[in-house]
Design an enzyme around this catalytic site. Structure first.
Site, short mmCIF file in Angstrom:
data_model
loop_
_atom_site.label_atom_id
_atom_site.label_comp_id
_atom_site.label_asym_id
_atom_site.label_seq_id
_atom_site.Cartn_x
_atom_site.Cartn_y
_atom_site.Cartn_z
N TRP A 1 -3.42 -5.57 8.94
CA TRP A 1 -2.53 -4.41 9.07
C TRP A 1 -3.19 -3.22 8.39
O TRP A 1 -3.75 -3.35 7.30
CB TRP A 1 -1.16 -4.68 8.42
CG TRP A 1 -0.35 -3.42 8.37
CD1 TRP A 1 0.32 -2.83 9.41
CD2 TRP A 1 -0.15 -2.56 7.23
NE1 TRP A 1 0.92 -1.67 9.00
CE2 TRP A 1 0.65 -1.49 7.66
CE3 TRP A 1 -0.56 -2.61 5.90
CZ2 TRP A 1 1.04 -0.46 6.80
CZ3 TRP A 1 -0.17 -1.59 5.04
CH2 TRP A 1 0.63 -0.53 5.50
N GLU B 1 -1.28 -6.51 13.31
CA GLU B 1 0.12 -6.16 13.07
C GLU B 1 0.36 -4.68 13.32
O GLU B 1 -0.34 -3.82 12.79
CB GLU B 1 0.50 -6.51 11.63
CG GLU B 1 1.94 -6.16 11.28
CD GLU B 1 2.27 -6.52 9.85
OE1 GLU B 1 3.44 -6.35 9.45
OE2 GLU B 1 1.36 -6.96 9.10
N LYS C 1 2.98 -1.15 13.63
CA LYS C 1 4.05 -0.49 12.88
C LYS C 1 4.44 0.76 13.64
O LYS C 1 3.59 1.41 14.26
CB LYS C 1 3.58 -0.15 11.47
CG LYS C 1 4.71 0.07 10.46
CD LYS C 1 4.16 0.12 9.04
CE LYS C 1 5.31 0.12 8.03
NZ LYS C 1 4.81 0.09 6.63
N HIS D 1 9.12 -3.35 11.40
CA HIS D 1 8.10 -2.41 11.86
C HIS D 1 8.40 -1.77 13.20
O HIS D 1 7.51 -1.22 13.84
CB HIS D 1 6.75 -3.11 11.92
CG HIS D 1 6.11 -3.26 10.58
ND1 HIS D 1 4.77 -3.55 10.42
CD2 HIS D 1 6.61 -3.14 9.34
CE1 HIS D 1 4.48 -3.61 9.13
NE2 HIS D 1 5.59 -3.38 8.46
N HIS E 1 6.28 -11.91 10.62
CA HIS E 1 6.58 -11.52 9.25
C HIS E 1 8.07 -11.26 9.18
O HIS E 1 8.55 -10.23 9.65
CB HIS E 1 5.78 -10.26 8.85
CG HIS E 1 4.43 -10.57 8.30
ND1 HIS E 1 3.65 -9.63 7.67
CD2 HIS E 1 3.74 -11.74 8.25
CE1 HIS E 1 2.53 -10.19 7.27
NE2 HIS E 1 2.56 -11.47 7.61
N ASP F 1 11.90 -0.13 7.41
CA ASP F 1 11.01 -1.12 6.80
C ASP F 1 11.24 -1.21 5.29
O ASP F 1 10.33 -0.96 4.50
CB ASP F 1 9.56 -0.75 7.10
CG ASP F 1 8.58 -1.87 6.75
OD1 ASP F 1 8.98 -3.04 6.85
OD2 ASP F 1 7.44 -1.56 6.38
N ASP G 1 12.17 -3.91 3.58
CA ASP G 1 11.71 -5.20 3.03
C ASP G 1 12.67 -5.84 2.05
O ASP G 1 12.30 -6.22 0.95
CB ASP G 1 10.32 -5.01 2.39
CG ASP G 1 9.26 -4.69 3.42
OD1 ASP G 1 9.03 -5.53 4.30
OD2 ASP G 1 8.66 -3.60 3.35
#
Length: 420
Positions: A186, A227, A229, A263, A287, A295, A297
């Site tokens: 990423w 990955e 985004k 993402h 993920h 995002d 998390d």
């Protein structure tokens, strides 16, 4: 809970699911083999050990200052082991490059397998696999906002070399442990404001990745994913590694796509993307996170989207082609608790999906009996799933229900509170 009561409740639940044609014993044996990759960065707020006192950058932010974050490799391993002792099933541990264990002064473009040898020894002791990520942020060579797609040859070459070396570390993990290492790439590359050239950086990223993956890759030891985004902090107007770029690269280069739950646009969910991506790629990396405000998390909870992700894997039989990793970092709560809550919830979601009479529901769907399909979906929500989960925890030697919290509180009192 009393062991006899857990067994009694399970036997009753077993009869209930048997009426739907589901063998709960077989389900639990299957669930026990599904590895969940726990992410190292929850334990220390994405700080790592390769560079001391380097500020977190690259569009990543960790909020909170709960006491007890791991300060050393030994403390991180100790914390991870504590969390693993509270979680049933098969685990892996996911490392970033900045978590190298070495006293050498080494930069990211100089890392070698030997800098991670102690992690392999630790994983062998626990009988788990390791996953890996190059760290393309929180570094002076990323200060321009561009890494592998940079127009500056020196910067791009630095990150290409770092990724090549990361791939070699990952192959070392897989070879030594006998469990394939999944490596995820990423990059935070992008512009805060509107760019003139949108094609150039993406062409440079494509060419840079081609350099990274040049030569033979032993898939027995290492799987690679890219990955995407939608945007990042400081890259709100243009992200080089978009979904279209990463999907196109993965399909054309026989790589995996990594779908991160945070993402994408807030109206998108990765559970709806799984079946499409796996039509065109051999394998998939997830993920799993919780994007409260995009995002952000947050720790994974047992919400609708987590259950939908599990259904997207289990119903069409895609679980064996998917690698499940977690990606959240909450510094506002006990970090061992965060690992435990999130990982147990991922397993709960998979169990709920496995306890579904998918074939019967598919027959209803293909027959156009959408009434029965909806009725069955809703009735399953009150089937005795919890009794099966409790039995699974007990037979795997981990605490049942909230009993794990007592162990975390004791660990906080005896270990975490003494870190200053």
């Amino acid at each position: 809970m009393n062991e006899a009561n857990i067994i009694k409740a399970y036997e009753l639940a077993k009869e209930s699911y048997a009426s739907l044609g589901i063998d709960t014993d077989a389900v639990l044996e299957k669930l026990k083999t599904v590895p969940i990759s726990m992410h190292c960065w929850q334990g220390d707020d994405v700080a790592g050990f390769l560079f001391k006192d380097v500020a977190l950058s690259g569009g990543i932010q960790v909020t909170g200052n709960y006491p007890g974050a791991a300060r050393t490799v030994a403390e991180l391993r100790q914390d991870a082991e504590k969390a693993m002792s509270l979680i049933p099933g098969t685990k892996k541990f996911n490392l970033h490059a900045i978590y190298a264990d070495t006293d050498e002064k080494v930069d990211l473009n100089e890392i070698e397998p030997r800098h991670f040898a102690s992690w392999v020894d630790w994983a062998k002791k626990l009988g788990i696999g390791l996953d890996f990520n190059p760290t393309c942020f929180s570094h002076p060579m990323a200060d321009t906002g561009f890494t592998i797609s940079s127009a500056n040859k020196e910067i791009q070459d630095f990150w290409v070399e770092h990724c090549i070396r990361s791939r070699k570390v990952a192959e070392y993990f897989g070879r030594e442990l006998g469990i394939p290492c999944v490596t995820n790439y990423w990059f935070p590359d992008g512009y805060k404001d509107i760019p003139v050239d949108r094609e150039g950086p993406r062409r440079r990223m494509m060419e840079g990745l081609d350099r990274v993956f040049a030569g033979d890759i032993d898939e027995k030891n290492n799987r690679n994913a890219v990955e995407s985004k939608v945007f990042g902090i400081g890259a709100e107007s243009y992200t080089v590694g978009s979904n279209e770029f990463c999907l196109g690269y993965a399909v054309s280069r026989n790589k995996m796509v990594c779908l991160d739950a945070g993402h994408f646009h807030p109206t998108e969910v990765i559970s709806d993307k799984v079946s499409s991506v796996l039509l065109y790629t051999k394998e998939l990396l997830l993920h799993v996170s919780r994007p409260v405000r995009w995002d952000s998390d947050h720790v994974v909870i047992l919400d609708d989207e987590l259950q939908n992700i599990a259904h997207a894997l289990v119903r069409p039989g895609l679980l064996d082609r998917t690698h499940i990793g977690l990606d959240f970092f909450d510094a506002s709560i006990n970090r061992i608790a965060a690992w435990t809550i999130g990982t147990r919830n991922m397993e709960k979601a998979l169990l709920m999906a496995m306890l579904e009479p998918t074939e019967k529901m598919l027959e209803m769907e293909l027959a156009g009996d959408y009434t029965s399909r909806l009725a069955m979906m809703e009735e399953l929500k009150t089937y005795p799933f919890a009794a099966v989960w409790d039995y699974y925890c007990m037979t795997n030697g981990v605490p049942v229900r909230e009993e794990w919290l007592t162990a975390v509180k004791e660990y906080e009192r005896d270990v975490l509170s003494k870190r200053v």
